[in-house]
Design a protein around this motif. Structure first.
Motif, PDB file in Angstrom:
ATOM      1  N   THR A  22      -8.042  40.401 -36.693  1.00 20.34           N
ATOM      2  CA  THR A  22      -9.198  40.926 -37.413  1.00 20.34           C
ATOM      3  C   THR A  22      -9.624  39.973 -38.526  1.00 20.34           C
ATOM      4  O   THR A  22     -10.813  39.697 -38.702  1.00 20.34           O
ATOM      5  CB  THR A  22      -8.873  42.313 -38.010  1.00 20.34           C
ATOM      6  OG1 THR A  22      -8.505  43.189 -36.952  1.00 20.34           O
ATOM      7  CG2 THR A  22     -10.054  42.886 -38.760  1.00 20.34           C
ATOM      8  N   PHE A  23      -8.644  39.442 -39.265  1.00 22.35           N
ATOM      9  CA  PHE A  23      -8.955  38.491 -40.319  1.00 22.35           C
ATOM     10  C   PHE A  23      -9.599  37.228 -39.748  1.00 22.35           C
ATOM     11  O   PHE A  23     -10.590  36.732 -40.290  1.00 22.35           O
ATOM     12  CB  PHE A  23      -7.691  38.129 -41.101  1.00 22.35           C
ATOM     13  CG  PHE A  23      -7.931  37.086 -42.154  1.00 22.35           C
ATOM     14  CD1 PHE A  23      -8.555  37.424 -43.335  1.00 22.35           C
ATOM     15  CD2 PHE A  23      -7.552  35.771 -41.941  1.00 22.35           C
ATOM     16  CE1 PHE A  23      -8.795  36.462 -44.308  1.00 22.35           C
ATOM     17  CE2 PHE A  23      -7.785  34.799 -42.901  1.00 22.35           C
ATOM     18  CZ  PHE A  23      -8.411  35.144 -44.090  1.00 22.35           C
ATOM     19  N   ALA A  24      -9.057  36.710 -38.645  1.00 24.62           N
ATOM     20  CA  ALA A  24      -9.608  35.502 -38.029  1.00 24.62           C
ATOM     21  C   ALA A  24     -11.027  35.754 -37.525  1.00 24.62           C
ATOM     22  O   ALA A  24     -11.922  34.912 -37.688  1.00 24.62           O
ATOM     23  CB  ALA A  24      -8.710  35.035 -36.891  1.00 24.62           C
ATOM     24  N   PHE A  25     -11.250  36.908 -36.918  1.00 20.94           N
ATOM     25  CA  PHE A  25     -12.581  37.252 -36.433  1.00 20.94           C
ATOM     26  C   PHE A  25     -13.595  37.314 -37.573  1.00 20.94           C
ATOM     27  O   PHE A  25     -14.686  36.746 -37.482  1.00 20.94           O
ATOM     28  CB  PHE A  25     -12.549  38.593 -35.688  1.00 20.94           C
ATOM     29  CG  PHE A  25     -13.895  39.088 -35.276  1.00 20.94           C
ATOM     30  CD1 PHE A  25     -14.564  38.509 -34.211  1.00 20.94           C
ATOM     31  CD2 PHE A  25     -14.507  40.132 -35.955  1.00 20.94           C
ATOM     32  CE1 PHE A  25     -15.814  38.959 -33.829  1.00 20.94           C
ATOM     33  CE2 PHE A  25     -15.745  40.586 -35.591  1.00 20.94           C
ATOM     34  CZ  PHE A  25     -16.411  40.005 -34.513  1.00 20.94           C
ATOM     35  N   LEU A  26     -13.231  37.996 -38.651  1.00 22.74           N
ATOM     36  CA  LEU A  26     -14.136  38.087 -39.797  1.00 22.74           C
ATOM     37  C   LEU A  26     -14.382  36.718 -40.431  1.00 22.74           C
ATOM     38  O   LEU A  26     -15.512  36.390 -40.798  1.00 22.74           O
ATOM     39  CB  LEU A  26     -13.579  39.053 -40.838  1.00 22.74           C
ATOM     40  CG  LEU A  26     -13.627  40.529 -40.469  1.00 22.74           C
ATOM     41  CD1 LEU A  26     -12.916  41.364 -41.522  1.00 22.74           C
ATOM     42  CD2 LEU A  26     -15.057  40.986 -40.308  1.00 22.74           C
ATOM     43  N   GLU A  73     -18.086  32.455 -41.382  1.00 18.71           N
ATOM     44  CA  GLU A  73     -18.265  30.997 -41.445  1.00 18.71           C
ATOM     45  C   GLU A  73     -19.467  30.566 -40.612  1.00 18.71           C
ATOM     46  O   GLU A  73     -20.262  29.744 -41.036  1.00 18.71           O
ATOM     47  CB  GLU A  73     -16.992  30.317 -40.941  1.00 18.71           C
ATOM     48  CG  GLU A  73     -16.990  28.819 -41.123  1.00 18.71           C
ATOM     49  CD  GLU A  73     -15.684  28.216 -40.648  1.00 18.71           C
ATOM     50  OE1 GLU A  73     -15.330  28.424 -39.470  1.00 18.71           O
ATOM     51  OE2 GLU A  73     -15.028  27.554 -41.466  1.00 18.71           O
ATOM     52  N   ALA A  74     -19.619  31.132 -39.425  1.00 21.20           N
ATOM     53  CA  ALA A  74     -20.752  30.790 -38.568  1.00 21.20           C
ATOM     54  C   ALA A  74     -22.055  31.333 -39.117  1.00 21.20           C
ATOM     55  O   ALA A  74     -23.096  30.649 -39.063  1.00 21.20           O
ATOM     56  CB  ALA A  74     -20.511  31.339 -37.157  1.00 21.20           C
ATOM     57  N   MET A  75     -22.035  32.520 -39.680  1.00 23.73           N
ATOM     58  CA  MET A  75     -23.260  33.115 -40.222  1.00 23.73           C
ATOM     59  C   MET A  75     -23.754  32.362 -41.453  1.00 23.73           C
ATOM     60  O   MET A  75     -24.959  32.224 -41.655  1.00 23.73           O
ATOM     61  CB  MET A  75     -23.021  34.576 -40.589  1.00 23.73           C
ATOM     62  CG  MET A  75     -22.893  35.502 -39.396  1.00 23.73           C
ATOM     63  SD  MET A  75     -22.440  37.181 -39.860  1.00 23.73           S
ATOM     64  CE  MET A  75     -23.849  37.657 -40.814  1.00 23.73           C
ATOM     65  N   LEU A  76     -22.825  31.885 -42.283  1.00 20.75           N
ATOM     66  CA  LEU A  76     -23.208  31.212 -43.524  1.00 20.75           C
ATOM     67  C   LEU A  76     -23.369  29.714 -43.357  1.00 20.75           C
ATOM     68  O   LEU A  76     -23.804  29.031 -44.287  1.00 20.75           O
ATOM     69  CB  LEU A  76     -22.160  31.512 -44.607  1.00 20.75           C
ATOM     70  CG  LEU A  76     -22.038  32.981 -44.988  1.00 20.75           C
ATOM     71  CD1 LEU A  76     -20.890  33.177 -45.958  1.00 20.75           C
ATOM     72  CD2 LEU A  76     -23.335  33.491 -45.594  1.00 20.75           C
TER      73      LEU A  76
END
Length: 65
Positions: free
Chosen positions: A50-54, A59-62
């Motif tokens: 869950t942490f890696a997914f978030l 990271e990709a969104m920003l």
């Protein structure tokens, strides 16, 4: 005006108390699962996943490299 700043100074303490309470309640619900090694590995794996997914999603969104 001093009453205003005194009132505003209480909000960080409330936020910290509220956050700790949420994590405490969450840990209390997961504590029985951590007693069995198989479910403990599953719970820890789920948490890391869950942490890696978030992390990767934000990271990709920003656009962070």
């Amino acid at each position: 005006m001093q009453d205003f700043f005194q009132n505003v100074s209480r909000y960080p303490r409330y936020l910290i108390s509220f956050s700790i309470g949420i994590f405490w309640a969450f840990f209390e619900k997961l504590a029985p699962f951590l007693k069995n090694p198989v479910t403990a590995v599953a719970v820890i794996g789920l948490g890391v996943g869950t942490f890696a997914f978030l992390y990767l999603t934000l990271e990709a969104m920003l656009g962070i490299n």
